[in-house]
Design an enzyme around this catalytic site. Structure first.
Site, PDB file in Angstrom:
ATOM      1  CG  ASN A 221      -6.800  -1.493   1.326  1.00 36.43           C
ATOM      2  OD1 ASN A 221      -6.051  -1.265   0.379  1.00 36.43           O
ATOM      3  ND2 ASN A 221      -6.357  -1.713   2.540  1.00 36.43           N
TER       4      ASN A 221
ATOM      5  CB  CYS B 184      -0.950  -0.015   1.183  1.00 32.95           C
ATOM      6  SG  CYS B 184      -1.843  -1.563   1.311  1.00 32.95           S
TER       7      CYS B 184
ATOM      8  CG  HIS C  90      -3.418   2.957   1.836  1.00 28.71           C
ATOM      9  ND1 HIS C  90      -3.956   2.475   0.665  1.00 28.71           N
ATOM     10  CD2 HIS C  90      -3.408   1.926   2.710  1.00 28.71           C
ATOM     11  CE1 HIS C  90      -4.262   1.199   0.839  1.00 28.71           C
ATOM     12  NE2 HIS C  90      -3.944   0.849   2.066  1.00 28.71           N
TER      13      HIS C  90
HETATM   14  C1  LIG Z   1     -10.167  -5.366  10.095  1.00 31.60           C
HETATM   15  C2  LIG Z   1     -10.825  -4.405  11.073  1.00 31.60           C
HETATM   16  C3  LIG Z   1     -11.896  -3.577  10.365  1.00 31.60           C
HETATM   17  C4  LIG Z   1     -11.478  -5.219  12.169  1.00 31.60           C
HETATM   18  O1  LIG Z   1     -12.012  -4.346  13.109  1.00 31.60           O
HETATM   19  P1  LIG Z   1     -11.743  -4.566  14.664  1.00 31.60           P
HETATM   20  O2  LIG Z   1     -12.529  -3.552  15.353  1.00 31.60           O
HETATM   21  O3  LIG Z   1     -10.266  -4.595  14.873  1.00 31.60           O
HETATM   22  O4  LIG Z   1     -12.372  -6.004  14.848  1.00 31.60           O
HETATM   23  P2  LIG Z   1     -11.852  -7.196  15.749  1.00 31.60           P
HETATM   24  O5  LIG Z   1     -11.080  -8.119  14.883  1.00 31.60           O
HETATM   25  O6  LIG Z   1     -11.246  -6.711  17.006  1.00 31.60           O
HETATM   26  O7  LIG Z   1     -13.226  -7.833  16.106  1.00 31.60           O
HETATM   27  C5  LIG Z   1     -14.188  -7.122  16.878  1.00 31.60           C
HETATM   28  C6  LIG Z   1     -15.457  -7.923  16.917  1.00 31.60           C
HETATM   29  O8  LIG Z   1     -16.054  -7.913  15.629  1.00 31.60           O
HETATM   30  C7  LIG Z   1     -16.230  -9.243  15.158  1.00 31.60           C
HETATM   31  N1  LIG Z   1     -15.976  -9.278  13.732  1.00 31.60           N
HETATM   32  C8  LIG Z   1     -14.794  -9.458  13.095  1.00 31.60           C
HETATM   33  N2  LIG Z   1     -14.964  -9.413  11.773  1.00 31.60           N
HETATM   34  C9  LIG Z   1     -16.273  -9.177  11.572  1.00 31.60           C
HETATM   35  C10 LIG Z   1     -17.059  -9.017  10.428  1.00 31.60           C
HETATM   36  N3  LIG Z   1     -16.553  -9.059   9.190  1.00 31.60           N
HETATM   37  N4  LIG Z   1     -18.380  -8.771  10.585  1.00 31.60           N
HETATM   38  C11 LIG Z   1     -18.947  -8.700  11.813  1.00 31.60           C
HETATM   39  N5  LIG Z   1     -18.246  -8.859  12.939  1.00 31.60           N
HETATM   40  C12 LIG Z   1     -16.925  -9.094  12.822  1.00 31.60           C
HETATM   41  C13 LIG Z   1     -15.253 -10.080  15.917  1.00 31.60           C
HETATM   42  O9  LIG Z   1     -15.691 -11.421  16.011  1.00 31.60           O
HETATM   43  C14 LIG Z   1     -15.256  -9.393  17.265  1.00 31.60           C
HETATM   44  O10 LIG Z   1     -16.387  -9.805  17.993  1.00 31.60           O
HETATM   45  P3  LIG Z   1     -16.304  -9.976  19.604  1.00 31.60           P
HETATM   46  O11 LIG Z   1     -15.985  -8.595  20.115  1.00 31.60           O
HETATM   47  O12 LIG Z   1     -17.669 -10.466  19.933  1.00 31.60           O
HETATM   48  O13 LIG Z   1     -15.209 -10.963  19.829  1.00 31.60           O
HETATM   49  C15 LIG Z   1      -9.783  -3.452  11.693  1.00 31.60           C
HETATM   50  O14 LIG Z   1      -8.932  -4.145  12.545  1.00 31.60           O
HETATM   51  C16 LIG Z   1      -8.977  -2.747  10.687  1.00 31.60           C
HETATM   52  O15 LIG Z   1      -9.499  -2.020   9.860  1.00 31.60           O
HETATM   53  N6  LIG Z   1      -7.644  -2.890  10.730  1.00 31.60           N
HETATM   54  C17 LIG Z   1      -6.776  -2.247   9.776  1.00 31.60           C
HETATM   55  C18 LIG Z   1      -6.874  -2.999   8.546  1.00 31.60           C
HETATM   56  C19 LIG Z   1      -6.245  -2.308   7.428  1.00 31.60           C
HETATM   57  O16 LIG Z   1      -6.340  -1.146   7.274  1.00 31.60           O
HETATM   58  N7  LIG Z   1      -5.580  -3.078   6.601  1.00 31.60           N
HETATM   59  C20 LIG Z   1      -4.973  -2.609   5.468  1.00 31.60           C
HETATM   60  C21 LIG Z   1      -3.655  -2.059   5.791  1.00 31.60           C
HETATM   61  S1  LIG Z   1      -2.932  -1.555   4.365  1.00 31.60           S
END
Ligand SMILES: CC(C)(COP(=O)(O)OP(=O)(O)OC[C@H]1O[C@@H](n2cnc3c(N)ncnc32)[C@H](O)[C@@H]1OP(=O)(O)O)[C@@H](O)C(=O)NCCC(=O)NCCS
Length: 343
Positions: free
Chosen positions: A299, A124, A268
């Site tokens: 993304n 990215c 990004h």
């Molecule tokens: C991926 C992302 C959106 C996940 O969000 P998050 O708030 O970290 O989510 P978590 O993995 O901690 O999960 C939180 C809860 O949501 C749930 N969950 C995870 N994925 C889910 C989905 N697709 N739909 C619904 N619920 C979901 C999990 O099970 C968890 O539930 P719980 O609290 O009951 O255990 C976030 O971490 C993110 O955007 N990270 C950066 C990613 C990024 O930018 N990547 C590219 C870099 S170039």
């Protein structure tokens, strides 16, 4: 006898972006379609990532095809002939053929003569890495104009059963022409890498590991699983929010520009919440327009910044000549930020 002195290459004093262009694949994948693959809700995806829909390429919308389309627009806006291009840099992590570089085919299709053409893998941050190289090439005298392309078909590397990534990635291409300028148009590129976090975003398996497995279809061994991208979402999120705001500030300082002088902030398009956190950390005035292309594009890794830049210019959210702060960050982990004059 004194050693003869080599005549050094000499280039333009300054460089700038002369044109930008994008290609968005035809197939729109709304969140509703993602819900067929993973247990989630439209509300969760929108609130956690800001994504409402993304574009996924069809079989015909190859890495080369999307690149040629995007580059054609950038070349037209720059008002140059393709044979004036002295370098073609293609940033991608989703060109699935190891060799040759896809850049050579793209250069040939565009009519760039024998210009050097190569691919770079900086995820990215790929567009920013390409911009840094192009700026150096133009000012160093190895090329008059350089074409930088960021292109991805991340749908090919997406595991649609993985809840943490299935909704995030999209496909597309963005391109920019970098060339000489009488005034500075690209500030110092602040770029770097942190290999200690190489595992945080990566392909699940190397190709040799994946294909070394005997195929279960033949009745022996494990089924070969197509490698996909996986990431530790929260680790990436924290790193992006804390570390990348500092890098963005460094790019502003190096360019001698303050946040209130910006005409656009084009980070990004990783996650809308990361963008919002960076705005806060940078104390970006509300008057500075911010790219929020992720809502319709997802993304698209290396393609996201030029695609968002083109969209802001097309919609009139920013105008030619404005100063924009760009910052890319992702798998590696790698990053690149700079202040640029919009084409
Ligand atoms: C991926 C992302 C959106 C996940 O969000 P998050 O708030 O970290 O989510 P978590 O993995 O901690 O999960 C939180 C809860 O949501 C749930 N969950 C995870 N994925 C889910 C989905 N697709 N739909 C619904 N619920 C979901 C999990 O099970 C968890 O539930 P719980 O609290 O009951 O255990 C976030 O971490 C993110 O955007 N990270 C950066 C990613 C990024 O930018 N990547 C590219 C870099 S170039």
């Amino acid at each position: 006898m004194t050693t003869p002195q080599i005549k050094p290459a000499s280039g333009a004093q300054y460089s700038r972006i002369h044109g930008v262009g994008g290609y968005r694949p035809s197939r729109v994948i709304p969140n509703a379609e993602v819900l067929n693959w993973i247990e989630s809700t439209d509300e969760w995806i929108r609130s956690r990532s800001g994504i409402a829909e993304r574009r996924w390429a069809t079989a015909e919308e190859t890495v080369a095809e999307m690149s040629v389309q995007a580059a054609g627009k950038a070349i037209a806006q720059a008002g140059i002939a393709p044979d004036q291009i002295g370098g073609v840099i293609v940033a991608t992590v989703s060109h699935l053929k190891q060799t040759p570089a896809i850049a050579t085919e793209i250069a040939q299709r565009l009519g760039c003569g024998t210009a050097p053409a190569f691919d770079i893998s900086a995820a990215c941050a790929g567009f920013g890495y390409g911009l840094g190289l192009a700026d150096g090439m133009v000012r160093g005298g190895s090329a008059e104009y350089v074409l930088v392309i960021g292109v991805e078909r991340l749908s090919d590397l997406t595991d649609t059963s993985d809840r943490s990534t299935a909704f995030i990635f999209g496909d597309g291409a963005g391109a920019a022409i970098v060339g000489p300028s009488p005034v500075p148009g690209i500030g110092k590129v602040i770029w770097g890498a942190d290999g200690s976090q190489a595992d945080v975003i990566s392909q699940t398996q190397a190709w040799d590991t994946a294909f070394a497995k005997p195929d279960a279809v033949n009745g022996v061994g494990e089924e070969t699983k197509w490698p996909a991208l996986r990431m530790e979402g929260q680790t990436v999120f924290r790193w992006a929010v804390w570390e990348m705001a500092k890098v963005a500030q460094e790019a502003l300082d190096a360019a001698g520009i303050t946040a209130d002088q910006l005409g656009a902030f084009i980070p990004h398009q990783a996650n809308m919440r990361i963008t919002d956190a960076m705005i806060k950390a940078l104390k970006l005035p509300a008057s500075v327009p911010v790219a929020r292309d992720i809502a319709e594009t997802g993304n698209t890794s290396a393609a996201s910044i030029p695609l968002a830049m083109e969209a802001m210019l097309e919609r009139g959210e920013a105008k030619s000549g404005d100063l924009a702060l760009i910052i890319g960050f992702g798998a590696g982990l790698v990053y690149a930020a700079a202040v640029v004059t919009l084409p």
